[in-house]
Design a protein around this motif. Sequence first.
Motif, PDB file in Angstrom:
ATOM      1  N   SER A 130      -6.652 -15.623   0.349  1.00 33.81           N
ATOM      2  CA  SER A 130      -6.987 -16.876  -0.319  1.00 33.81           C
ATOM      3  C   SER A 130      -6.011 -17.110  -1.453  1.00 33.81           C
ATOM      4  CB  SER A 130      -8.417 -16.820  -0.885  1.00 33.81           C
ATOM      5  OG  SER A 130      -9.347 -16.732   0.166  1.00 33.81           O
ATOM      6  N   PHE A 471     -19.311 -21.320  -0.996  1.00 39.78           N
ATOM      7  CA  PHE A 471     -19.043 -19.942  -0.609  1.00 39.78           C
ATOM      8  C   PHE A 471     -18.382 -19.246  -1.787  1.00 39.78           C
ATOM      9  CE2 PHE A 471     -18.774 -22.519   3.260  1.00 39.78           C
ATOM     10  CZ  PHE A 471     -19.675 -21.873   4.089  1.00 39.78           C
ATOM     11  N   CYS A 473     -16.084 -15.892  -2.980  1.00 41.69           N
ATOM     12  CA  CYS A 473     -15.167 -14.912  -2.415  1.00 41.69           C
ATOM     13  C   CYS A 473     -14.538 -14.089  -3.538  1.00 41.69           C
ATOM     14  CB  CYS A 473     -14.082 -15.625  -1.607  1.00 41.69           C
ATOM     15  SG  CYS A 473     -12.884 -14.522  -0.839  1.00 41.69           S
ATOM     16  N   ASP A 480     -10.191 -10.225   1.620  1.00 47.26           N
ATOM     17  CA  ASP A 480     -11.112 -11.080   0.874  1.00 47.26           C
ATOM     18  C   ASP A 480     -12.555 -10.794   1.291  1.00 47.26           C
ATOM     19  OD1 ASP A 480      -8.942 -12.215  -0.293  1.00 47.26           O
ATOM     20  OD2 ASP A 480      -8.885 -13.959   1.028  1.00 47.26           O
ATOM     21  N   TYR A 482     -16.269 -12.196   1.394  1.00 47.20           N
ATOM     22  CA  TYR A 482     -17.159 -13.346   1.286  1.00 47.20           C
ATOM     23  C   TYR A 482     -18.589 -12.852   1.108  1.00 47.20           C
ATOM     24  CZ  TYR A 482     -13.524 -16.701   2.467  1.00 47.20           C
ATOM     25  OH  TYR A 482     -12.396 -17.471   2.436  1.00 47.20           O
ATOM     26  N   SER A 485     -21.199 -13.010   3.901  1.00 52.61           N
ATOM     27  CA  SER A 485     -21.000 -12.009   4.952  1.00 52.61           C
ATOM     28  C   SER A 485     -21.562 -10.653   4.537  1.00 52.61           C
ATOM     29  CB  SER A 485     -19.504 -11.871   5.265  1.00 52.61           C
ATOM     30  OG  SER A 485     -18.978 -13.092   5.716  1.00 52.61           O
ATOM     31  N   VAL A 558     -14.656 -18.947   7.828  1.00 52.02           N
ATOM     32  CA  VAL A 558     -16.011 -18.483   7.549  1.00 52.02           C
ATOM     33  C   VAL A 558     -16.593 -17.748   8.747  1.00 52.02           C
ATOM     34  CG1 VAL A 558     -18.364 -19.236   7.077  1.00 52.02           C
ATOM     35  CG2 VAL A 558     -16.467 -20.231   5.816  1.00 52.02           C
ATOM     36  N   THR A 561     -15.520 -14.229   8.982  1.00 50.18           N
ATOM     37  CA  THR A 561     -16.125 -13.310   8.032  1.00 50.18           C
ATOM     38  C   THR A 561     -17.547 -12.959   8.437  1.00 50.18           C
ATOM     39  OG1 THR A 561     -16.936 -15.121   6.649  1.00 50.18           O
ATOM     40  CG2 THR A 561     -14.737 -14.265   6.176  1.00 50.18           C
TER      41      THR A 561
END
Length: 561
Positions: A130, A471, A473, A480, A482, A485, A558, A561
């Motif tokens: 990211s 979201f 992160c 990364d 998330y 997740s 997404v 993840t």
Amino acid sequence: MASPDTAKQAQLMELLKKEVRAMLIAAKEGLTPAELEEQYMAMVCKPLPLQDLGFQSTLELVKHMPEVVRVSFCKNGSLILKAIADDTTKGIAKLVACQKGRTCTKAWKRTHLKANAASPSKNSKNPQRSPLRARTPILPATVKAELQDLLSSSPLLLQDLDKAFLKCFGRAFPYRQYGFSSVLEALRSVSDFIVVEQTEAGSLLVLREYLAKEAEKEEVPQGEAQDEEMLRAEMPPLEPICETDNFHQAALHQKREPVETEAVDLGDHLKQPQDCQQLIPNKLTLTEELPDAVQDRSLCSLPPLKRRSLVGVIVEFVVSPTQFYIHICGRETSHKLQDLMFEMRHLYSYKLVSDKYIMPDSAVRPGQLCCVMVSKWWYRVIIHRVISDQEVEVFYADYGHLQIVQKSWLRFLKWQYLKLPAQAIPCSLAWVKPVEGTWSPAATLLFKNLCGFKELVGVVDEYVDGVLHLFLCDTSTKEDVYFHSVLRDMGYADVCGENIPSQEFKELNPLALYVQPSGEQENAELVEPDLCLQQESLVADSETTSSKLDGAELCDQVKRT
């Protein structure tokens, strides 16, 4: 057949194993038994249930969790507790283990990110990171304030810091809890107000404010010190410092003296100006004598963020993964809030001025915008309810939590402090719902651990009933992380692919009750152009380090993840 007490103990033990594993997995370097006790108390709001389970110590407890905790020794002989991942948490443990070391972090700080970096593509085997990076570890404002209080009376040798901190605040200096590998590394992060000097006796910790005063005596004639520089030697907290280190527990019944006796003494160089009494009436008889006091106005909120935009955020206050508040990091938001707090402290610190803004009982009513002093700093608050003749419950418009305070701490808010929009943003983690219908304490604990007190990347999804769904992160790892997740992989959440309105915010959303939507402030002429924030100003600081993902790319990222 097991007795009810035995069954209850077994159930408690299984829950405790889950909570302990979650805490230890989030701590890459592990925790000492004392740190585990402290973190459990801060996160769950009660001590480890040692007596309920028949244990005498934390070490005895973890020895009965061989499948959850691994006990090891450091080179200095101290005990360190580390998590043993099970089948459902191996992936999370691997991500935490991949966190960058300090060298990598420093190297990253020297790297300039390119604007409009490419987003991860669908077919890429090694998707790019990211574009907006998280910062290095920082101490929360509560701990910074404690360090400042500790050193305010006199400098302190580094070797005596742990003993003095424990004696003063009842716990060890919690540098490991916030990601630092040593005390010196933590002190370097607060070099804006603490200096480490080398002396014959060893490293000496000194407040910059103290050094400035000493230099003043030598170089500057008496009475010619600059007020602003001295005031800014002390940084304001990023959240009300009555909060715990994890900023989510409100200290509802702290005993404090009325503000009249707590007026801040800023030294001889900040004495009341001689003409101040001529500018202020000798006695307040009617509120009309204070035309600059806010009496029937409301703050406005920040303008909405654009969908699929990336923005740097700090999670300020957490109730659950679907009820929390964030700050936007940037010049137009968190920086201006600090400036406002400096200005408010500078003004209200004069007792004569502060006394003139005391609120009469008739003004202490629900919905009234005002300000309150907590530990020498002033905060913008809105009265939520009147508890008694002495107490009221207030909502911190810039931080997002409720707290019971003394009426005597309240003051009218000056008109000029109405300009900056309320900085707290009510949020819910996008696309998740609890598997059990409501969030378990272990799920909330894990979410708080993930948030920490660090800058995260927020990926804006949408607003539902005025609540921002985004979201979150953590980009400080090689891969990364998330948060939705992590909650899913730990078995706490279902990822449903849509945003369900937050039940918690449906029950109570003080921001919606008391703060007007952006641009609807009654006296629009009051707000100067640079404070009428547009969407571009909110993300101006991150334009060179963020990109806008199109819908397909965001959904693809997404889903991966």
